[in-house]
Design an enzyme around this catalytic site. Structure first.
Site: not given
Ligand code: UDP
Length: 329
Positions: A123, A147
């Protein structure tokens, strides 16, 4: 190739699965525990091509090992993960267990059973708060939320594993902001409690929400709202096939997957109003924890080094396809 797809019932996984099936070149096993993924997507994809679906948790190692043992896979495409920044700030362990620990186990199983290719969903959140907002694959990675950290650790582990084993290759895809649905309307984002901007805008347009919020309008950006690089899910999906193909004749590599164009939250909302013709209610709310001000890809590497050609590089088209899906579902 024989390919194991984890998280193939999920939003991005199901779009990649669809393209793998359409290519009609691979034997595919999908593992998904359906905690976020959708059985509707799996059922819909059965009309596209044949594959085996196994409903299982990645933590259930004996069963997962059995799948590896009998599968003799050439490649794994690993999607199964949690993706919500704000939730990761509140419940980091949930992210480190599912996103990091489960991935380590899969990498270990790849070693044990000779799986040579690992395609990993990473990501843009691994970049953190980049200095000028635009990042190449070489930009420093300094994630500002659990995350992003949970994914960055897996990148490191893949790199170390590949360095120690010449037969093991990885393709790391750093996703920017994915949205939209399949152009034929077969699959889309089924996630019930979605947090993503375009999904929420389409839910507001279709009356599933009575209003939506802009999380912070005091960022250091042109209009005070966060800027992101939105990519159509079908283009993100085709990047996986391109990178898998790339790995057959090249070494491990890392690719940003975005279009290289940034839109602010206000710009996305105003496009959504224009595309839909609905002047839905929007309120300003406080900043959401863990959000960087600006994240835009420099994605020339994937365009130049692989066969990837994006076909839906248009914010209106992305919003329209997300809206078509939302109206039908
Ligand atoms: N956002 C917003 N309202 C919403 C959902 C998202 O203002 O209802 C903002 C969010 O704060 C961020 C941007 O939209 O600045 C993109 O967020 P999203 O959750 O879509 O993706 P992320 O970049 O967090 O992966």
């Amino acid at each position: 190739m024989k390919i194991l797809v984890t998280g193939g019932a999920g939003y991005i996984g199901s779009h990649v699965l669809k393209q793998l099936l359409e290519s009609n070149r691979h034997e595919i096993v999908v593992v998904d525990n359906l905690c976020k993924g959708s059985m509707k997507a799996i059922d819909a994809l059965k009309s596209v091509g044949e594959f085996e679906f196994i409903k299982e948790n990645l933590e259930n190692l004996p069963v997962i090992e059995e799948i590896f043992k009998r599968g003799k896979f050439d490649a794994i495409i690993h999607f199964a993960a949690f993706i919500e920044v704000a939730e990761s700030v509140k419940n980091p362990i949930k992210y480190y267990l599912n996103n990091t620990a489960n991935a380590i186990n899969l990498i270990a199983l790849c070693q044990k059973y000779g799986v040579k290719n690992f395609i990993f969903s990473s990501t843009a959140a691994t970049y953190g708060e980049p200095e000028n907002g635009k990042v190449t694959e070489e930009s420093p990675q300094a994630p500002i939320n659990p995350y992003g950290k949970s994914k960055l650790m897996v990148e490191w582990i893949l790199k170390d594993t590949a360095a120690a084993n010449k037969d093991f290759k990885f393709g790391i895809l750093r996703y920017f902001n994915v949205a939209g649905a399949s152009s034929d309307g077969l699959i889309g984002q089924n996630y019930p409690n979605a947090t993503h901007l375009i999904k929420i805008a389409t839910q507001t347009i279709t009356g599933k929400r009575d209003k939506m919020y802009i999380f912070g309008d005091d960022y250091d950006t042109k209009d005070g709202t966060c800027i992101r690089d939105y990519i159509h899910v079908e283009d993100l999906a085709s990047a996986h096939l391109a990178v898998l193909e790339y790995l057959q004749t090249n070494d491990s590599n890392v690719f940003n997957v975005g279009y290289g164009t940034g839109f602010s939250v206000k710009e996305v909302i105003s496009e959504a109003k224009k595309v839909s013709g609905v002047d839905f209610a929007v309120e300003i709310a406080p900043r959401r924890e863990g959000d960087p001000a600006c994240l835009i890809s420099n994605a020339s590497k994937i365009r130049f080094q692989t066969t990837w050609v994006p076909c839906h590089e248009d914010l209106d088209e992305i919003i329209q396809s997300a809206l078509n899906w939302e109206k039908k579902n």
